[in-house]
Write an enzyme that holds these catalytic residues in place. Structure first.
Site, short mmCIF file in Angstrom:
data_model
loop_
_atom_site.label_atom_id
_atom_site.label_comp_id
_atom_site.label_asym_id
_atom_site.label_seq_id
_atom_site.Cartn_x
_atom_site.Cartn_y
_atom_site.Cartn_z
N ILE A 155 10.43 -64.62 -13.63
CA ILE A 155 10.39 -63.16 -13.40
C ILE A 155 10.97 -62.83 -12.02
O ILE A 155 11.76 -61.90 -11.88
CB ILE A 155 8.95 -62.63 -13.56
CG1 ILE A 155 8.48 -62.83 -15.01
CG2 ILE A 155 8.86 -61.16 -13.16
CD1 ILE A 155 7.00 -62.58 -15.24
N THR A 233 3.28 -56.75 -10.03
CA THR A 233 3.24 -56.81 -11.50
C THR A 233 2.79 -58.20 -11.93
O THR A 233 3.04 -58.62 -13.05
CB THR A 233 4.62 -56.50 -12.12
OG1 THR A 233 5.59 -57.39 -11.56
CG2 THR A 233 5.05 -55.07 -11.89
N SER A 234 2.14 -58.94 -11.01
CA SER A 234 1.78 -60.32 -11.34
C SER A 234 0.30 -60.44 -11.72
O SER A 234 -0.03 -60.48 -12.91
CB SER A 234 2.13 -61.24 -10.18
OG SER A 234 1.98 -62.57 -10.61
N ARG A 235 -0.59 -60.48 -10.76
CA ARG A 235 -2.02 -60.52 -11.04
C ARG A 235 -2.76 -59.74 -9.95
O ARG A 235 -2.42 -59.86 -8.76
CB ARG A 235 -2.55 -61.97 -11.07
CG ARG A 235 -2.21 -62.75 -12.33
CD ARG A 235 -2.91 -62.21 -13.59
NE ARG A 235 -2.55 -62.96 -14.78
CZ ARG A 235 -1.55 -62.68 -15.62
NH1 ARG A 235 -0.76 -61.64 -15.38
NH2 ARG A 235 -1.33 -63.41 -16.70
N ASP A 259 0.92 -52.83 -11.53
CA ASP A 259 0.74 -52.95 -12.98
C ASP A 259 -0.52 -53.76 -13.28
O ASP A 259 -0.91 -53.93 -14.42
CB ASP A 259 1.96 -53.64 -13.61
CG ASP A 259 1.87 -53.67 -15.13
OD1 ASP A 259 1.64 -52.60 -15.73
OD2 ASP A 259 2.00 -54.76 -15.73
N GLU A 264 -9.33 -55.34 -13.05
CA GLU A 264 -8.78 -54.61 -14.19
C GLU A 264 -9.49 -54.89 -15.52
O GLU A 264 -9.39 -54.10 -16.46
CB GLU A 264 -7.29 -54.91 -14.35
CG GLU A 264 -6.99 -56.32 -14.85
CD GLU A 264 -5.49 -56.57 -15.04
OE1 GLU A 264 -4.73 -56.27 -14.12
OE2 GLU A 264 -5.11 -57.05 -16.12
N HIS A 296 -1.19 -52.90 -16.96
CA HIS A 296 -0.74 -54.23 -17.40
C HIS A 296 0.21 -54.11 -18.59
O HIS A 296 0.05 -54.78 -19.62
CB HIS A 296 -1.94 -55.12 -17.75
CG HIS A 296 -1.65 -56.57 -17.47
ND1 HIS A 296 -2.48 -57.39 -16.73
CD2 HIS A 296 -0.59 -57.36 -17.81
CE1 HIS A 296 -1.97 -58.60 -16.64
NE2 HIS A 296 -0.82 -58.60 -17.29
N GLN A 297 1.20 -53.25 -18.41
CA GLN A 297 2.13 -53.00 -19.52
C GLN A 297 3.52 -53.59 -19.26
O GLN A 297 4.43 -53.42 -20.07
CB GLN A 297 2.26 -51.50 -19.80
CG GLN A 297 3.12 -50.74 -18.77
CD GLN A 297 3.40 -49.31 -19.17
OE1 GLN A 297 2.54 -48.45 -19.00
NE2 GLN A 297 4.58 -49.02 -19.67
N PHE A 299 4.79 -56.41 -19.51
CA PHE A 299 5.31 -57.32 -20.54
C PHE A 299 5.69 -56.59 -21.83
O PHE A 299 6.34 -57.18 -22.70
CB PHE A 299 4.22 -58.36 -20.90
CG PHE A 299 3.15 -57.79 -21.80
CD1 PHE A 299 2.14 -56.99 -21.27
CD2 PHE A 299 3.17 -58.00 -23.17
CE1 PHE A 299 1.16 -56.43 -22.10
CE2 PHE A 299 2.20 -57.45 -24.00
CZ PHE A 299 1.20 -56.65 -23.46
P1 NAD Z 1 6.98 -68.95 -13.23
O1 NAD Z 1 6.03 -70.06 -13.41
O2 NAD Z 1 8.32 -69.02 -13.87
O3 NAD Z 1 7.20 -68.65 -11.67
C1 NAD Z 1 6.16 -68.61 -10.74
C2 NAD Z 1 6.75 -68.99 -9.38
O4 NAD Z 1 5.74 -68.81 -8.40
C3 NAD Z 1 7.21 -70.46 -9.32
O5 NAD Z 1 8.53 -70.54 -8.80
C4 NAD Z 1 6.20 -71.10 -8.39
O6 NAD Z 1 6.74 -72.16 -7.63
C5 NAD Z 1 5.83 -69.92 -7.50
N1 NAD Z 1 4.58 -70.12 -6.80
C6 NAD Z 1 3.47 -70.82 -7.19
N2 NAD Z 1 2.54 -70.81 -6.21
C7 NAD Z 1 3.09 -70.10 -5.18
C8 NAD Z 1 2.64 -69.79 -3.88
N3 NAD Z 1 1.45 -70.22 -3.42
N4 NAD Z 1 3.45 -69.06 -3.09
C9 NAD Z 1 4.67 -68.66 -3.51
N5 NAD Z 1 5.15 -68.96 -4.73
C10 NAD Z 1 4.37 -69.66 -5.56
O7 NAD Z 1 6.20 -67.64 -13.74
P2 NAD Z 1 6.83 -66.25 -14.19
O8 NAD Z 1 7.11 -66.29 -15.65
O9 NAD Z 1 7.90 -65.85 -13.26
O10 NAD Z 1 5.55 -65.29 -14.02
C11 NAD Z 1 5.01 -65.04 -12.74
C12 NAD Z 1 3.67 -64.34 -12.90
O11 NAD Z 1 3.87 -63.04 -13.46
C13 NAD Z 1 2.70 -65.00 -13.90
O12 NAD Z 1 1.98 -66.06 -13.28
C14 NAD Z 1 1.80 -63.87 -14.29
O13 NAD Z 1 0.71 -63.82 -13.38
C15 NAD Z 1 2.67 -62.63 -14.07
N6 NAD Z 1 2.99 -61.92 -15.33
C16 NAD Z 1 2.65 -60.61 -15.45
C17 NAD Z 1 2.95 -59.93 -16.61
C18 NAD Z 1 2.62 -58.46 -16.77
O14 NAD Z 1 2.69 -57.93 -17.91
N7 NAD Z 1 2.29 -57.73 -15.72
C19 NAD Z 1 3.61 -60.59 -17.66
C20 NAD Z 1 3.96 -61.94 -17.49
C21 NAD Z 1 3.64 -62.60 -16.32
#
Ligand code: NAD
Length: 331
Positions: A155, A233-235, A259, A264, A296-297, A299
């Site tokens: 992402i 938009t992560s967690r 997001d 939540e 959380h939309q 995705f």
């Molecule tokens: P991914 O595994 O492809 O990438 C995560 C990256 O974060 C990796 O490059 C990893 O090395 C890095 N990382 C891990 N620990 C770290 C730290 N301490 N400091 C800095 N970087 C660090 O995952 P992705 O598919 O890109 O997804 C990322 C996040 O997005 C998921 O973990 C999830 O929480 C979130 N997400 C949210 C939604 C949504 O609908 N809002 C949907 C999908 C994923």
């Protein structure tokens, strides 16, 4: 016959999973409840529990699932911070959908940014009331700004690619930097402190882990530029909400796009408009004029949903028939 207990089921899940299940013929029982130690007994004698981002699979839940003969926890999402992997019984396998559409989340993040910087959320409401004035809607160019990306996985990279198109200066931090990608995408890795110090816009794309929990806190926000924009938009737990509100009240942050939210679970993905239960901190954030929150939309695109459905079924099939899946999460 494979039996699946499907938790936190929404109508769109039920429709799309039933459609795909025509190929598999599994027996799916849909529960509106989230999975927790209280609801885990519902999964008794099912082979699989299928869960989403806000189901809680802690030690107690795992124990009940194991006693109920559950063999697979199938996450229909990428993140797996809601599972206590340290207490995963040997007989239960966990699978996830690591890669359904990074574009969906990256594009939604850009949507939050554009909404914030051009006040589109305000303009939309005004125009509805036939108010076409521009007072209070002054924005700024994203072009030329420094964008800091924390986490350069799927992402993060999709987001960087879009930010390259905007003509921004992208800097990034990742504990596992992917130097190769700096040859195809236009960005450079910097230290976390440097990213905090130099970014006009900060976007979070790392997973929630012990290390990233509250990565955005009072201390890190004090290092940031005045007027920084923060996008998450992560967690939700990547940000310490109490600290965030204090910094927002001091005017440190000019725009906040969320997001996801620290607490939540009780609210997001549900219609709570008729409920008297309110989260105080969420209510404070929602009342602020420079905040856009979605539920959380990020995705939620057709392509992503199709990917989630097909990968979830193939994960389950692989574990049931071959004893393992490429999308298995190990302890
Ligand atoms: P991914 O595994 O492809 O990438 C995560 C990256 O974060 C990796 O490059 C990893 O090395 C890095 N990382 C891990 N620990 C770290 C730290 N301490 N400091 C800095 N970087 C660090 O995952 P992705 O598919 O890109 O997804 C990322 C996040 O997005 C998921 O973990 C999830 O929480 C979130 N997400 C949210 C939604 C949504 O609908 N809002 C949907 C999908 C994923």
């Amino acid at each position: 016959m494979v039996k699946i207990a499907f938790f936190d089921a929404k109508d769109y899940d039920i429709n799309s999973f039933n459609e795909e299940n025509k190929k598999y013929g599994y027996e799916i029982t849909y529960f509106k409840n989230k999975l927790s130690s209280e609801t885990a007994p519902l999964a008794k004698d099912h082979d699989v529990v299928c869960i989403f981002v806000n189901d809680l699979v802690d030690k107690e839940t795992l124990k009940i699932l194991q006693e109920g003969n559950v063999r697979i926890v199938a996450l229909r999402c990428a993140g797996y911070n809601n599972i206590d992997l340290d207490n995963l019984p040997g007989k239960i396998k966990v699978v996830r959908v690591p890669d359904y559409s990074p574009y969906a989340v990256a594009e939604h993040t850009v949507g939050l940014l554009l909404s914030l910087n051009r006040r589109i959320y305000k303009a939309y409401q005004r125009a509805k009331k036939y108010n076409f004035s521009l007072d209070g809607l002054l924005g700024y160019d994203i072009h030329g700004k420094t964008v800091g990306v924390i986490g350069t996985g799927r992402i993060g990279k999709a987001f960087i690619n879009i930010m390259n198109g905007f003509g921004t200066n992208v800097i990034a931090y990742d504990i596992y930097p992917d130097e190769e990608s700096t040859k195809t995408l236009n960005f450079k890795y910097v230290s976390l402190d440097e990213l905090f110090k130099s970014s006009d816009i900060i976007s979070l794309h790392c997973p929630l882990t012990k290390e990233t929990n509250h990565i955005i806190n009072k201390e890190s926000m004090l290092k940031m530029k005045d007027g920084v924009v923060i996008l998450n938009t992560s967690r939700g737990k990547l940000i310490n909400t109490k600290d965030l509100i204090k910094m927002m009240e001091k005017g440190k942050i000019s725009g906040l796009g969320l997001d996801v939210y620290e607490e939540e679970e009780k609210y997001f993905l549900n219609d709570m408009s008729n409920s008297y239960i309110r989260d105080e901190e969420l209510s404070i954030l929602l009342s602020m004029p420079n905040v856009v929150i979605t539920s959380h939309q990020a995705f939620f695109t057709k392509e992503a949903l199709d990917g989630i459905v097909s990968t979830t079924f193939s994960n389950i099939k692989d574990v049931m028939e071959k004893g393992g899946s490429v999308n298995e999460i190990k302890k």
